[in-house]
Design a protein around this motif. Structure first.
Motif, PDB file in Angstrom:
ATOM      1  N   ASN A   1       1.309  -2.914   9.793  1.00 27.87           N
ATOM      2  CA  ASN A   1      -0.104  -3.303   9.820  1.00 27.87           C
ATOM      3  C   ASN A   1      -0.942  -2.166  10.388  1.00 27.87           C
ATOM      4  O   ASN A   1      -0.424  -1.236  11.011  1.00 27.87           O
ATOM      5  N   SER A   2      -2.243  -2.276  10.203  1.00 27.92           N
ATOM      6  CA  SER A   2      -3.138  -1.229  10.707  1.00 27.92           C
ATOM      7  C   SER A   2      -3.149  -1.161  12.230  1.00 27.92           C
ATOM      8  O   SER A   2      -3.524  -0.132  12.799  1.00 27.92           O
TER       9      SER A   2
ATOM     10  N   LEU B   1       1.538  -6.521   1.410  1.00 27.45           N
ATOM     11  CA  LEU B   1       0.134  -6.910   1.425  1.00 27.45           C
ATOM     12  C   LEU B   1      -0.022  -8.185   0.605  1.00 27.45           C
ATOM     13  O   LEU B   1       0.410  -8.249  -0.548  1.00 27.45           O
TER      14      LEU B   1
ATOM     15  N   THR C   1      -8.018  -5.322   4.767  1.00 28.53           N
ATOM     16  CA  THR C   1      -6.620  -5.416   5.194  1.00 28.53           C
ATOM     17  C   THR C   1      -5.813  -4.279   4.559  1.00 28.53           C
ATOM     18  O   THR C   1      -6.033  -3.921   3.402  1.00 28.53           O
ATOM     19  N   SER C   2      -4.883  -3.717   5.295  1.00 25.15           N
ATOM     20  CA  SER C   2      -4.088  -2.604   4.780  1.00 25.15           C
ATOM     21  C   SER C   2      -2.652  -2.695   5.282  1.00 25.15           C
ATOM     22  O   SER C   2      -2.351  -3.417   6.241  1.00 25.15           O
ATOM     23  N   ARG C   3      -1.763  -1.999   4.620  1.00 27.44           N
ATOM     24  CA  ARG C   3      -0.376  -1.839   5.023  1.00 27.44           C
ATOM     25  C   ARG C   3      -0.006  -0.371   4.871  1.00 27.44           C
ATOM     26  O   ARG C   3      -0.544   0.330   4.009  1.00 27.44           O
ATOM     27  N   TRP C   4       0.937   0.102   5.693  1.00 29.44           N
ATOM     28  CA  TRP C   4       1.376   1.482   5.556  1.00 29.44           C
ATOM     29  C   TRP C   4       2.869   1.590   5.845  1.00 29.44           C
ATOM     30  O   TRP C   4       3.452   0.751   6.529  1.00 29.44           O
TER      31      TRP C   4
ATOM     32  N   LEU D   1       0.142   4.146   1.739  1.00 26.46           N
ATOM     33  CA  LEU D   1      -0.904   3.249   2.255  1.00 26.46           C
ATOM     34  C   LEU D   1      -1.344   2.306   1.157  1.00 26.46           C
ATOM     35  O   LEU D   1      -1.640   2.717   0.024  1.00 26.46           O
TER      36      LEU D   1
END
Length: 334
Positions: free
Chosen positions: A21-22, A313, A321-324, A333
């Protein structure tokens, strides 16, 4: 103690195989210093007053003009001997520059038909054409005989093509194209941020290299691969796409295009931006090993894209909202 160590190890492995998560902590990425071999910008003496023609001559050199005039005269003389109705007298460099100026003018000012450029009404700004001193018949003769490359070598290349032997599809353009490519690299150095993309040169005639790209303002024509400075848009290197290759590529066409255009900029800290036609995990890794960064969109079906990770995601994720996920020096990303 042994059980405790095993649990920590399993936990670390699980933690590494999921989208972060961010808010998850992240390490500061390595930042290469930008060390170009020459100072970025235009490589021109600043103590000289440059006229528009001086700047044009940097790209269209005297050597290019002399070569085109020589080969055009050879072609014109051949046409004269082969066709009794074709009238030809020797073309000079001065006259060719007048012809070239008219071609540029015609590219800027469109008229219903070519003959309109020699009308006396002046409605389309024909004073420029009449001031050149070149009548329509002479213009059309030069246009017919115009030849950039050597006729004999061109004929040999065409024979190879007819026999389906290896040949150079860009041979007719090589004398001028080589000079343009050299001038772009000689007189300009891009800043740190650079980009690679396609550019279309309008053309609707018959030729196998003609491409169609529906999303481009110019949909039909020659496709060029362009490496340009992100801040100014000035071209540093370019290649012409000649069509499907006879020999298969190992890493994909996009990979080969990037590596070819980036050659000469490695180990200087450049940061390349491109779209998902070019970018791949392997390209990112290989550029990093050669002292360059890559940022680009990517297709999820690319080899090396992380698969089956936990915490993906959501389909209906909230805006922002983001995922990496990081694999070595490559950061994904979403």
């Amino acid at each position: 103690d042994d059980d405790s160590d095993d649990d920590d190890s399993d936990s670390d492995n699980d933690a590494g195989n999921l989208w972060r998560n961010s808010t998850d902590p992240d390490a500061e990425p390595f930042r290469m210093p930008f060390t170009p071999q020459r100072d970025p910008g235009f490589q021109l003496p600043r103590d000289q007053n440059w006229s528009p023609f001086d700047l044009f001559s940097l790209l269209f050199s005297r050597n290019s003009i002399d070569t085109i005039v020589e080969n055009t005269n050879k072609c014109g003389n051949k046409l004269k001997s082969d066709k009794s109705y074709f009238h030809w007298f020797q073309l000079t460099s001065k006259e060719f520059l007048a012809f070239l100026g008219m071609v540029i003018f015609m590219g800027l000012v469109e008229v219903p038909s070519l003959i309109e450029y020699w009308n006396d009404d002046g409605f389309f700004g024909q004073d420029f054409v009449r001031a050149s001193g070149m009548n329509r018949a002479r213009f059309m003769n030069i246009l017919t005989a115009l030849h950039l490359c050597d006729l004999v070598q061109d004929r040999v290349n065409e024979i190879h093509k007819a026999r389906k032997e290896p040949y150079d599809p860009l041979f007719k353009l090589k004398p001028l194209m080589g000079e343009l490519q050299l001038a772009c690299k000689s007189y300009f150095v891009p800043g740190r941020n650079i980009s690679i993309d396609e550019r279309m040169v309008a053309f609707k005639g018959r030729i196998g290299m003609k491409q169609y790209i529906k999303d481009k303002p110019t949909k039909w024509g020659f496709k060029l691969w362009i490496l340009a400075s992100s801040d100014s848009g000035c071209t540093y290197k370019f290649q012409v796409y000649t069509g499907k290759r006879l020999t298969p590529t190992v890493n994909g066409l996009g990979y080969d295009v990037v590596m070819g255009l980036m050659d000469g900029l490695f180990r200087q800290g450049y940061h390349l931006f491109c779209d998902n036609f070019y970018s791949s995990p392997k390209l990112c890794s290989d550029l990093f090993q050669r002292g360059c960064f890559l940022t680009g969109t990517i297709r999820e079906n690319r080899i090396g894209f992380p698969k089956n990770l936990a915490n993906p995601l959501p389909v209906k994720a909230e805006r922002g909202t983001s995922r990496w996920f990081q694999a070595g020096q490559t950061l994904f990303l979403m």
